[in-house]
Enzyme design. Structure first.
Site, PDB file in Angstrom:
ATOM      1  N   HIS A 141      41.836 -64.918 -22.651  1.00 44.82           N
ATOM      2  CA  HIS A 141      41.767 -63.649 -23.383  1.00 44.82           C
ATOM      3  C   HIS A 141      43.198 -63.142 -23.548  1.00 44.82           C
ATOM      4  O   HIS A 141      44.013 -63.247 -22.619  1.00 44.82           O
ATOM      5  CB  HIS A 141      40.908 -62.621 -22.625  1.00 44.82           C
ATOM      6  N   ASP A 184      44.831 -60.426 -23.436  1.00 41.44           N
ATOM      7  CA  ASP A 184      45.516 -59.523 -22.502  1.00 41.44           C
ATOM      8  C   ASP A 184      45.983 -60.227 -21.230  1.00 41.44           C
ATOM      9  O   ASP A 184      46.638 -59.630 -20.390  1.00 41.44           O
ATOM     10  CB  ASP A 184      44.623 -58.316 -22.157  1.00 41.44           C
ATOM     11  N   HIS A 185      45.658 -61.526 -21.111  1.00 43.51           N
ATOM     12  CA  HIS A 185      46.113 -62.274 -19.930  1.00 43.51           C
ATOM     13  C   HIS A 185      47.177 -63.323 -20.239  1.00 43.51           C
ATOM     14  O   HIS A 185      47.742 -63.910 -19.333  1.00 43.51           O
ATOM     15  CB  HIS A 185      44.918 -62.918 -19.218  1.00 43.51           C
ATOM     16  N   HIS A 203      32.991 -64.846 -16.061  1.00 44.00           N
ATOM     17  CA  HIS A 203      33.420 -63.923 -17.103  1.00 44.00           C
ATOM     18  C   HIS A 203      32.662 -64.296 -18.382  1.00 44.00           C
ATOM     19  O   HIS A 203      31.783 -65.152 -18.362  1.00 44.00           O
ATOM     20  CB  HIS A 203      34.946 -64.096 -17.242  1.00 44.00           C
TER      21      HIS A 203
HETATM   22 ZN   LIG Z   1      39.028 -61.239 -20.012  1.00 43.54          ZN
END
Ligand SMILES: [Zn+2]
Length: 305
Positions: free
Chosen positions: A65, A67-68, A143
């Site tokens: 993702h 944001d990582h 997740h």
């Molecule tokens: Zn995530």
């Protein structure tokens, strides 16, 4: 140097906010730095915390993702300018490696440093690093997409040598390593000096588990059982608990339950939703499940492990 320390560069969730940066952390162990996740802006936070790029050789990406990992092209571009001859290993899934390879190829071209990929299989437990003082292991998280957590565990340390006693008994330098391992010392005249007279107990070994992004799942407990410090997804508070599992995240209360079941000593809460103007209540909710130390993550925070 025996330092083992966590630096928090970013601990917010996906939507950008003025309150928190996207996910990124740096573990210091002895002289080496290990980055976990690299959200946008991580390199600036890295510099702000006065961490040194020439000590960063390993970067671990928990999942794909944005944001990582979106900070990674920027960070690697900067390293390409300044860290020629350096060597960096990015630990990520096959798809992450493919994506980064083509991105790096496009942005940087021929990297002036040695860029390697270590492919993580997200379905199983996998040892990523096993060196003299530290092991780093990945394990599955739960997740919306494939995701892994990371367990950093220091190896047992050598016994402390009592310098004065060692000198008094004439222990030569080459025999010190054996003393650290717990062996007795035999003088040239055959006299045996007990190890306990020359050394004291070693410092305890630290361990740290990074568990985000993930929904509450007891299989995580099995992967981190006995860990000293755990960082856990605490995106939501009780009032928004209904959002947690469908979005692949946890509440602070669930983070507390994982830490308690794992037998951890300390819990760090993070990956905060931008909807909260204070995380104090997340700490209180986690404390109803977990009686150990609870720390609210924050940018710039350094924690000895
Ligand atoms: Zn995530």
């Amino acid at each position: 140097m025996d330092n083992f320390r966590l630096n928090i560069l970013g601990c917010g969730s996906a939507t950008p906010s003025f309150r928190h940066q996207p996910s990124s952390q740096v573990i210091e162990h002895r002289q080496r730095l290990y980055m976990i996740d690299c959200g946008e802006g991580a390199q600036l936070q890295f510099m702000r915390m006065r961490l040194k790029m020439n000590r960063l050789n390993d970067i671990f990406i928990s999942h794909l993702h944005g944001d990582h990992f979106l900070g990674l092209p920027g960070l690697l571009s900067t390293m390409a300018l300044h860290e020629k001859g350096h060597s960096v290993t990015v630990h990520t899934f096959e798809r992450g490696a493919e994506l980064l390879r083509s991105m790096i190829d496009f942005i940087i071209g021929d990297t002036p440093f040695n860029l390697n990929f270590n492919i993580i299989d997200p379905t199983k437990r996998q040892v990523l690093i096993d060196d003299k003082g530290l092991t780093v292991t990945s394990f599955p998280l739960y997740h919306r997409v494939a995701a892994v957590g990371f367990l950093f565990a220091e190896k047992p340390k050598g016994r402390h040598i009592n310098g004065e006693m060692a000198r008094f008994h004439g222990v030569p330098n080459y025999a010190m390593e054996a003393l650290r391992r717990g062996e007795d010392f035999v003088k040239p005249d055959g006299t045996l000096i007990k190890n306990a007279l020359l050394t004291s107990d070693p410092s305890p070994s630290g361990s740290y588990a990074y568990c985000t992004d993930t929904m509450f799942d007891r299989r995580v407990v099995a992967s981190i059982r006995g860990v000293d410090t755990v960082f856990h997804d605490a995106t939501y508070g009780d009032s928004d608990a209904h959002l947690a599992a469908p979005r692949g995240h946890s509440t602070a209360r669930e983070a507390g339950e994982i830490a308690r079941r794992a037998g951890a000593r300390r819990l760090i809460l993070g990956h905060f939703s931008k909807r909260y103007t204070s995380e104090e209540m997340l700490g209180r909710q986690a404390a109803e499940e977990f009686s150990g130390d609870i720390i609210l993550a924050n940018e710039g925070l350094r924690i000895d492990l």
